[in-house]
Design an enzyme around this catalytic site. Sequence first.
Site, PDB file in Angstrom:
ATOM      1  N   SER A 195     -61.465 -55.251 -26.934  1.00  0.00           N
ATOM      2  CA  SER A 195     -61.719 -55.366 -25.497  1.00  0.00           C
ATOM      3  C   SER A 195     -60.674 -56.248 -24.814  1.00  0.00           C
ATOM      4  CB  SER A 195     -63.124 -55.918 -25.252  1.00  0.00           C
ATOM      5  OG  SER A 195     -63.333 -57.050 -26.049  1.00  0.00           O
ATOM      6  N   HIS A 197     -62.084 -47.824 -25.941  1.00  0.00           N
ATOM      7  CA  HIS A 197     -62.908 -48.972 -25.562  1.00  0.00           C
ATOM      8  C   HIS A 197     -64.265 -48.527 -25.040  1.00  0.00           C
ATOM      9  CE1 HIS A 197     -63.586 -52.666 -22.822  1.00  0.00           C
ATOM     10  NE2 HIS A 197     -64.062 -52.890 -24.017  1.00  0.00           N
ATOM     11  N   GLU A 217     -62.925 -46.215 -22.050  1.00  0.00           N
ATOM     12  CA  GLU A 217     -61.532 -46.350 -21.636  1.00  0.00           C
ATOM     13  C   GLU A 217     -60.644 -45.904 -22.797  1.00  0.00           C
ATOM     14  OE1 GLU A 217     -61.358 -50.019 -18.457  1.00  0.00           O
ATOM     15  OE2 GLU A 217     -61.548 -50.553 -20.565  1.00  0.00           O
ATOM     16  N   ASN A 265     -62.719 -54.617 -17.505  1.00  0.00           N
ATOM     17  CA  ASN A 265     -62.879 -56.060 -17.703  1.00  0.00           C
ATOM     18  C   ASN A 265     -61.946 -56.858 -16.800  1.00  0.00           C
ATOM     19  OD1 ASN A 265     -64.906 -55.676 -19.481  1.00  0.00           O
ATOM     20  ND2 ASN A 265     -63.672 -55.960 -21.314  1.00  0.00           N
TER      21      ASN A 265
HETATM   22  P1  NAI Z   1     -69.838 -57.912 -34.251  1.00  0.00           P
HETATM   23  O1  NAI Z   1     -69.586 -59.299 -34.643  1.00  0.00           O
HETATM   24  O2  NAI Z   1     -71.235 -57.526 -33.891  1.00  0.00           O
HETATM   25  O3  NAI Z   1     -69.370 -56.952 -35.418  1.00  0.00           O
HETATM   26  C1  NAI Z   1     -68.177 -57.069 -36.128  1.00  0.00           C
HETATM   27  C2  NAI Z   1     -68.436 -56.555 -37.524  1.00  0.00           C
HETATM   28  O4  NAI Z   1     -67.191 -56.435 -38.198  1.00  0.00           O
HETATM   29  C3  NAI Z   1     -69.302 -57.479 -38.368  1.00  0.00           C
HETATM   30  O5  NAI Z   1     -70.397 -56.748 -38.864  1.00  0.00           O
HETATM   31  C4  NAI Z   1     -68.386 -57.942 -39.482  1.00  0.00           C
HETATM   32  O6  NAI Z   1     -69.067 -58.080 -40.716  1.00  0.00           O
HETATM   33  C5  NAI Z   1     -67.365 -56.825 -39.531  1.00  0.00           C
HETATM   34  N1  NAI Z   1     -66.073 -57.231 -40.063  1.00  0.00           N
HETATM   35  C6  NAI Z   1     -65.338 -58.301 -39.728  1.00  0.00           C
HETATM   36  N2  NAI Z   1     -64.183 -58.308 -40.417  1.00  0.00           N
HETATM   37  C7  NAI Z   1     -64.189 -57.197 -41.190  1.00  0.00           C
HETATM   38  C8  NAI Z   1     -63.279 -56.635 -42.128  1.00  0.00           C
HETATM   39  N3  NAI Z   1     -62.139 -57.217 -42.410  1.00  0.00           N
HETATM   40  N4  NAI Z   1     -63.618 -55.496 -42.739  1.00  0.00           N
HETATM   41  C9  NAI Z   1     -64.782 -54.894 -42.463  1.00  0.00           C
HETATM   42  N5  NAI Z   1     -65.678 -55.386 -41.601  1.00  0.00           N
HETATM   43  C10 NAI Z   1     -65.398 -56.514 -40.976  1.00  0.00           C
HETATM   44  O7  NAI Z   1     -68.826 -57.592 -33.070  1.00  0.00           O
HETATM   45  P2  NAI Z   1     -68.924 -56.494 -31.922  1.00  0.00           P
HETATM   46  O8  NAI Z   1     -69.575 -57.081 -30.742  1.00  0.00           O
HETATM   47  O9  NAI Z   1     -69.439 -55.237 -32.470  1.00  0.00           O
HETATM   48  O10 NAI Z   1     -67.386 -56.322 -31.544  1.00  0.00           O
HETATM   49  C11 NAI Z   1     -66.490 -55.610 -32.343  1.00  0.00           C
HETATM   50  C12 NAI Z   1     -65.269 -55.252 -31.540  1.00  0.00           C
HETATM   51  O11 NAI Z   1     -65.655 -54.510 -30.397  1.00  0.00           O
HETATM   52  C13 NAI Z   1     -64.474 -56.425 -31.022  1.00  0.00           C
HETATM   53  O12 NAI Z   1     -63.121 -56.070 -31.049  1.00  0.00           O
HETATM   54  C14 NAI Z   1     -64.958 -56.584 -29.601  1.00  0.00           C
HETATM   55  O13 NAI Z   1     -64.004 -57.182 -28.772  1.00  0.00           O
HETATM   56  C15 NAI Z   1     -65.160 -55.141 -29.224  1.00  0.00           C
HETATM   57  N6  NAI Z   1     -66.098 -54.902 -28.130  1.00  0.00           N
HETATM   58  C16 NAI Z   1     -67.283 -55.584 -28.072  1.00  0.00           C
HETATM   59  C17 NAI Z   1     -68.155 -55.345 -27.028  1.00  0.00           C
HETATM   60  C18 NAI Z   1     -69.457 -56.056 -26.951  1.00  0.00           C
HETATM   61  O14 NAI Z   1     -70.054 -56.076 -25.884  1.00  0.00           O
HETATM   62  N7  NAI Z   1     -69.961 -56.624 -28.022  1.00  0.00           N
HETATM   63  C19 NAI Z   1     -67.831 -54.372 -25.954  1.00  0.00           C
HETATM   64  C20 NAI Z   1     -66.598 -53.667 -26.169  1.00  0.00           C
HETATM   65  C21 NAI Z   1     -65.762 -53.964 -27.206  1.00  0.00           C
END
Ligand code: NAI
Length: 732
Positions: A441, A462, A474, A512
């Site tokens: 993001s 995105h 996006e 954003n």
């Molecule tokens: P989250 O923390 O809920 O999930 C991330 C997951 O990735 C975790 O389950 C973790 O165990 C896993 N992980 C971390 N490193 C890893 C690796 N090396 N190999 C495999 N798995 C791994 O985070 P979330 O909120 O789902 O965000 C993920 C991405 O999406 C980020 O880049 C964030 O910026 C983006 N994003 C998040 C939004 C939101 O509202 N939460 C909205 C749009 C984009």
Amino acid sequence: MNVLEHMPAPENEPAPGTCVRLERPEAGLVLLRLDPPHRKLAVFDRPLMRDFALALDELERARDVRAVVVTGKSPTSFVAGADIDAISGLADVELATALARFGQGLFERVARLPWPKVAAVGGPVPGGAFELSLACDAIVLAELKSTRIGLPETRLGILPGWGGCQRLPRRVGVPTALAAILTGKLYTPREALKLGLVDRLCAPENLLRIASDIALGRSANPRRERGAKSWLVDRNPLALAVIGNAARKNLHKQTKGRYPAPSRALELVLAAPGTPPERGLANEASALGELAVGPVCKSLVALFQGSEAAKKLAKLPDGSDVRTVARAGVIGGGVMGGAIAGLFAERVGSVRLCDLSRDALDAAQAAHLARVEKARKKRILEPHEARAAADRLETSTVIAGLARADLVLEAVAEKLEVKRAVFAQAAAQARPDTILATNTSSLSVTAIAQGLPHPERVVGMHFFNPVHAMPLVEIVRGRDTAPEVVAATAKLALALGKTPVVVADVAGFLVNRVLGPYLDEAVRLFQLGIAPERIERAALDFGLPMGPLELLDEVGIDIAAHAATSLHAAYGERMRSSPLAGELAAAGIKGKKSGAGFFTYTTDPKTGRARKGALNPAVAARAGTNAPTLADDMLRDRLALALVAEAARCLEEGVVASEAELDLATVFGMGFPPFEGGALRYVRSRGPAQVVERLATLGDLPDVRARDGARERFEACELLRGLSRSTSKRPS
Ligand code: NAI
């Protein structure tokens, strides 16, 4: 007035008489077939209306007729409703009313034909297509996955104006008709049968035979009479008054009086049982005429056209097709990745979800199974489809098994090195042309692609949270991203049921970036001492779905603070944000997920969902005590125009390609009020000169002047100033 002359002519307008045929498959039976040669899916455009009238002339003169079946090109394709382009161009109330009268006249002629008439329809049967069916004595509907029937006009800011507000309540009773018309819902075949919108379902291959048998009296007309209860309601003014009051109240709660169409439709439907049909039709036509030229209709129609145009992103600019993503890998199974993988399994194909954490995978799998089960219970999915959707999601605690993936999407932690590392692992396993899509993001897609083999296949995809509910994706074009990759990713977004918008690889992308100054203004106002309720109310009154402080709590104050830092780094002073968000996050006040943010949250014991409570005292203590006087309209503008000014800059810099895409993204991505049609449309309807002037006033407010760089936030960009100059030249 010859209304048809005033309707836009489609490209390749076919010769008169070619769009509707009278066929005689057997003695006594006429098939009235709507099959225009110039469109894949028919709409009631100028040539179809013209030829429908010609066909009725012929039918009214015909001999040896005992029955009529009205149908389309095939059992899977009838008519997609009115010609939306014609509606968007309507500027004259009288013409719009006359068009409604013209359509009503055609369908009245169908209703008056002296033989039994049966509609044999399938596929999409919305709006005018259903209104034509309602003019027949019975409706037989082909039971197909693609079949949807209903009156969605209010969603476009108009109402069913070809007899729908009269005939539907007569057919199903006032309460059901109100629900159908006010929500604009498109019903599945089974729902439609249950509610009495149609009389019989059948397999598409039997559609014409069954409709013909009913029309010719070889099978009984399956139309059920409405129950006594329904008659009692419709004939009883007291019952109608009670229903009407409840519906008005409910409608007002939902629309806050911003959408005139459902209110007009409500009154017409309530009045239908007690109004002579001809008068009812005349009222309906004049209501349609007024609504169709109004600003809300124009906004909603433009959004509809924008989302239709977004479908073109799934092809290359020369119209050629791109590959289809049928199999995917998702790395990172947290909030976003888990939901994206589930959506893919539900709607597209097999997906392998990889996460280091077994718990995260189990949670994602459980959420997916629960969704699929719900869809099965609601009969959106057949049992075998539900089983297949459930089976299509597999999980793994190592990044492995991606060799056959057409696309690998990463949704791991928001750290450049982590994202690069997981993509490097994916690239080592996948084909050289496998698309690598990042859900980042705030990081640069170009930077993530650096050092990877074939950076031209790296793209941003995105999604917004919650993934299942948010309609926008996006598609971020990095410096090296190939056009084919952009189109294939947009095509996938569409297959997932989302609307894609292609944006440049700039900090915050579009949504954003535009939200940044808006959210920060809310925090600044809070710090000035403006009551949080006033801040929230100003946004809600503007038409946004949620106040900005609550939105910060939803997004996560820590996430918002992090995003604000990267926006500041990229854009300088106008994006400098208050340190408050960062301080709150550091103190563990992160919003809903931490139990408290600007507001407190309690868990509803029944639903398990967080319920918003009062202002968080720990945050309230940080509010200013000496608030300047700020009138409501200034407060509103300070929030809304911070957003609008940044949106205009995005357009000026080419972050999105067109005004229509910008508008679509602001409505679908951040809930900019749909009745305004989007940020740029809002500027145009309010008047660019007035917007520019107001921005200057905001930039001159003492607290804004005192703040480093804040005046820049309220500076009108050249695009706005240009609009203001060119529109002020126009005679008003
Ligand atoms: P989250 O923390 O809920 O999930 C991330 C997951 O990735 C975790 O389950 C973790 O165990 C896993 N992980 C971390 N490193 C890893 C690796 N090396 N190999 C495999 N798995 C791994 O985070 P979330 O909120 O789902 O965000 C993920 C991405 O999406 C980020 O880049 C964030 O910026 C983006 N994003 C998040 C939004 C939101 O509202 N939460 C909205 C749009 C984009």
